[in-house]
Scaffold this motif. Structure first.
Motif, PDB file in Angstrom:
ATOM      1  N   TYR A  81      -0.282  -0.296  -8.739  1.00 55.02           N
ATOM      2  CA  TYR A  81      -0.401  -1.540  -7.986  1.00 55.02           C
ATOM      3  C   TYR A  81       0.230  -2.708  -8.747  1.00 55.02           C
ATOM      4  O   TYR A  81       0.864  -3.581  -8.149  1.00 55.02           O
ATOM      5  CB  TYR A  81      -1.862  -1.842  -7.662  1.00 55.02           C
ATOM      6  N   ARG A 139       3.630  14.904   1.148  1.00 59.32           N
ATOM      7  CA  ARG A 139       4.054  14.875   2.551  1.00 59.32           C
ATOM      8  C   ARG A 139       4.098  16.280   3.148  1.00 59.32           C
ATOM      9  O   ARG A 139       5.005  16.654   3.883  1.00 59.32           O
ATOM     10  CB  ARG A 139       5.415  14.193   2.691  1.00 59.32           C
ATOM     11  N   HIS A 198       1.217   3.962  -3.063  1.00 56.48           N
ATOM     12  CA  HIS A 198       0.968   5.386  -2.809  1.00 56.48           C
ATOM     13  C   HIS A 198       2.100   6.237  -3.374  1.00 56.48           C
ATOM     14  O   HIS A 198       1.869   7.271  -4.018  1.00 56.48           O
ATOM     15  CB  HIS A 198       0.836   5.593  -1.297  1.00 56.48           C
ATOM     16  N   SER A 199       3.336   5.792  -3.176  1.00 57.71           N
ATOM     17  CA  SER A 199       4.490   6.537  -3.681  1.00 57.71           C
ATOM     18  C   SER A 199       4.516   6.542  -5.206  1.00 57.71           C
ATOM     19  O   SER A 199       4.847   7.566  -5.818  1.00 57.71           O
ATOM     20  CB  SER A 199       5.789   5.926  -3.146  1.00 57.71           C
ATOM     21  N   ASP A 246      -6.050  16.594  -1.853  1.00 56.11           N
ATOM     22  CA  ASP A 246      -5.553  15.410  -2.554  1.00 56.11           C
ATOM     23  C   ASP A 246      -4.026  15.407  -2.607  1.00 56.11           C
ATOM     24  O   ASP A 246      -3.379  14.364  -2.461  1.00 56.11           O
ATOM     25  CB  ASP A 246      -6.112  15.362  -3.983  1.00 56.11           C
ATOM     26  N   GLY A 252       0.812  -1.217   0.000  1.00 55.36           N
ATOM     27  CA  GLY A 252       0.000   0.000   0.000  1.00 55.36           C
ATOM     28  C   GLY A 252       0.845   1.267   0.000  1.00 55.36           C
ATOM     29  O   GLY A 252       0.590   2.199  -0.761  1.00 55.36           O
ATOM     30  N   LEU A 253       1.875   1.295   0.850  1.00 56.47           N
ATOM     31  CA  LEU A 253       2.734   2.482   0.920  1.00 56.47           C
ATOM     32  C   LEU A 253       3.487   2.689  -0.379  1.00 56.47           C
ATOM     33  O   LEU A 253       3.622   3.818  -0.870  1.00 56.47           O
ATOM     34  CB  LEU A 253       3.718   2.353   2.085  1.00 56.47           C
ATOM     35  N   TYR A 300       1.923   6.220  -7.200  1.00 55.72           N
ATOM     36  CA  TYR A 300       0.825   7.083  -7.649  1.00 55.72           C
ATOM     37  C   TYR A 300       1.249   8.548  -7.587  1.00 55.72           C
ATOM     38  O   TYR A 300       0.976   9.336  -8.507  1.00 55.72           O
ATOM     39  CB  TYR A 300      -0.414   6.842  -6.787  1.00 55.72           C
ATOM     40  N   ALA A 301       1.933   8.925  -6.514  1.00 52.63           N
ATOM     41  CA  ALA A 301       2.424  10.302  -6.384  1.00 52.63           C
ATOM     42  C   ALA A 301       3.419  10.634  -7.484  1.00 52.63           C
ATOM     43  O   ALA A 301       3.532  11.796  -7.899  1.00 52.63           O
ATOM     44  CB  ALA A 301       3.071  10.502  -5.016  1.00 52.63           C
ATOM     45  N   HIS A 303      -3.708   4.466 -10.466  1.00 48.23           N
ATOM     46  CA  HIS A 303      -3.831   3.508  -9.355  1.00 48.23           C
ATOM     47  C   HIS A 303      -3.562   2.071  -9.818  1.00 48.23           C
ATOM     48  O   HIS A 303      -2.796   1.341  -9.176  1.00 48.23           O
ATOM     49  CB  HIS A 303      -5.222   3.610  -8.723  1.00 48.23           C
ATOM     50  N   LEU A 340       0.253  13.289  -0.678  1.00 51.43           N
ATOM     51  CA  LEU A 340       1.164  12.761  -1.690  1.00 51.43           C
ATOM     52  C   LEU A 340       2.515  13.456  -1.618  1.00 51.43           C
ATOM     53  O   LEU A 340       3.552  12.834  -1.854  1.00 51.43           O
ATOM     54  CB  LEU A 340       0.566  12.939  -3.087  1.00 51.43           C
TER      55      LEU A 340
END
Length: 504
Positions: free
Chosen positions: A130, A210, A117-118, A204, A113-114, A120-121, A126, A208
């Motif tokens: 993945y 931070r 997320h990175s 949003d 998941g982490l 995607y940023a 998405h 992303l």
């Protein structure tokens, strides 16, 4: 006759539960869980997702299914789609142990998941993010990697992205991973007319990038309203799109001119508060978002703050009239306290507001982003942000090979005695003020600039005391003579006296 409640229930999606006979418990059916389970059993992500969706379609009419029934349906769907024995062929003979990642000396399980997320940023969608996470995890397992440092994982991922997505995506990933290593705080201004999605986009983007503090110009204006009465600053006490309302009965061209002047005056007032918020964040070394309609170029960014903060600005616009109008209807549905009628009645003024903001953005080279599509807006904003930061700090997106990027090399530049007096022939500027210094300007721009009293307030340090203070010594511990003697290799005893003089 059908009631409104019945009509709502007809359109409400059916919630399917999975019943576990062994424990007597129930949980919601989630395609993601089925997909994950099939991937773990050896299927590709696409095949696993297609199977999960097919099973969900078969049981969409039901309220509940037991785990044995669900398992049988999955096996049946796999056999019909791929043939018998697909899982036996796909599952590797020996499953390697899970990869563990060490953060600050503590080993933790590899988090899909982490990492997703990175990615995607860094600009991936998405689904694509993945899929890459699963590919990265499998590649680590094939290489026999059971444990690695977080820094090593970041480099591995960056190299993977370099091969699979190209240098731009890999560079964005590296930049975002290193954002906390910047020597100065970030200030990200999100400007745009009312209803263009500034607060939504900021919410949003913040996690992303931070950055966990978001400031709105509406909030800043409200605080200023509590300080300044309407008689003192009347421009603060009206809505941004109601500026110039007193000219409603005049011709449209004159109304437009008065509206622009009134809106600009309000922005000037509010940006005084914006400046205070930004200066406070810089003093606390905190990165922040500032979003709002009052961020009118060239009032922001603040050029004199460039040496102490990285400032990035983006202008949002909804170019399509009907899409822009629909944003207010959606806002009213999501937030019952904000009626759409007031915005729609003033829609012409809101479009004037947008035209003025876009004109100023064009004049001052502020990047523009159309917010018609929310997903594309997020990715577009990330690309603008990372591009702006990369131009200011070029090394941030580059690979550093084996050099640990957490501790970049330091350069201490002691420019002792560079000050001088004004010279008439230079327009009463000192030689330093008149000189072209591109390298020093770049060092000042990319480094940290500040002011300190190394000896004591009001005491002008000489070379000896100033240099000693820079390296953490007591400034009064030694005078210039002994320092120069030691510098040329002389050994000083207890009864020696060293004096220094200029041969001039």
């Amino acid at each position: 006759m059908t009631s409104s409640g019945d009509r709502e229930s007809e359109h409400k999606p059916r919630r399917l539960s999975v019943y576990h006979p062994a424990s007597g418990t129930r949980q919601p059916f989630l395609r993601g869980i089925v997909t994950h389970d099939l991937v773990q059993r050896g299927l590709s992500f696409d095949d696993a997702y297609a199977t999960a969706r097919a099973v969900r379609d078969q049981i969409a009419h039901r309220d509940e299914i037991s785990t044995p029934e669900l398992r049988e349906l999955i096996e049946q769907s796999l056999e019909e789609t791929f043939g018998r024995g697909i899982l036996a062929d796909a599952v590797p003979p020996v499953q390697p142990p899970d990869v563990r990642v060490t953060y600050n000396g503590e080993a933790q399980p590899f988090s899909r998941g982490l990492l997703a997320h990175s990615l995607y940023a860094a600009g991936l969608g998405h689904d694509r993010a993945y899929r890459h996470v699963l590919d990265i995890q499998q590649e680590l397992r094939r290489n026999g990697v059971a444990r690695l440092e977080s820094r090593e994982l970041s480099r591995f991922v960056a190299d993977f992205l370099e091969r699979s997505e190209g240098p731009k995506v890999a560079g964005r990933y590296r930049l975002l991973r290193r954002i906390r290593q910047l020597p100065r705080p970030l200030v990200f201004y999100v400007a745009g007319a009312t209803g263009t999605g500034k607060s939504t986009l900021s919410l949003d983007l913040a996690p992303l990038l931070r950055i966990y503090r978001i400031n709105s110009t509406d909030t800043i204006r409200q605080v200023m309203r509590m300080v300044f009465a309407p008689a003192m600053l009347p421009s603060l006490h009206r809505s941004s799109f109601e500026a110039g309302d007193e000219a409603r009965e005049r011709p449209e061209s004159e109304r437009r001119r008065l509206f622009d002047a009134a809106f600009e005056e309000q922005s000037v007032r509010v940006c005084v508060g914006v400046r205070a918020v930004v200066e406070r964040a810089i003093a606390e070394n905190l990165s922040i978002f500032v979003e709002g309609v009052h961020l009118l170029p060239p009032l922001v960014p603040f050029p004199d703050l460039d040496p102490v903060a990285y400032q990035v600005m983006i202008m949002l616009a909804t170019l399509d009239d009907e899409v822009h109008r629909s944003h207010f209807l959606a806002r009213a549905n999501l937030n019952r306290g904000r009626r759409s009628e007031r915005y729609l009645e003033n829609f012409r003024a809101i479009r004037w507001q947008q035209e003025l903001l876009l004109q100023r953005a064009e004049e001052h080279e502020i990047p523009l982003l159309d917010t018609t599509d929310r997903e594309q807006s997020i990715q577009g904003a990330i690309q603008i942000f990372t591009g702006a930061i990369e131009r200011q700090v070029p090394w941030l997106a580059k690979a550093l090979d084996d050099e640990p990027w957490e501790q970049p090399p330091l350069l201490v530049l002691v420019i002792d005695g560079l000050g001088d007096l004004p010279v008439a022939s230079l327009g009463q500027r000192s030689p330093l003020e008149a000189a072209e210094l591109p390298t020093l300007d770049r060092l000042a721009r990319e480094g940290i600039v500040g002011l300190a009293d190394p000896v004591a307030p009001g005491v002008v340090p000489d070379t000896a005391s100033g240099t000693l203070a820079i390296f953490g010594q007591v400034p009064q511990a030694m005078k210039r003579g002994p320092i120069e003697a030691i510098g040329v290799g002389l050994e000083l005893g207890k009864n020696h006296v060293a004096l220094r003089g200029n041969l001039a």
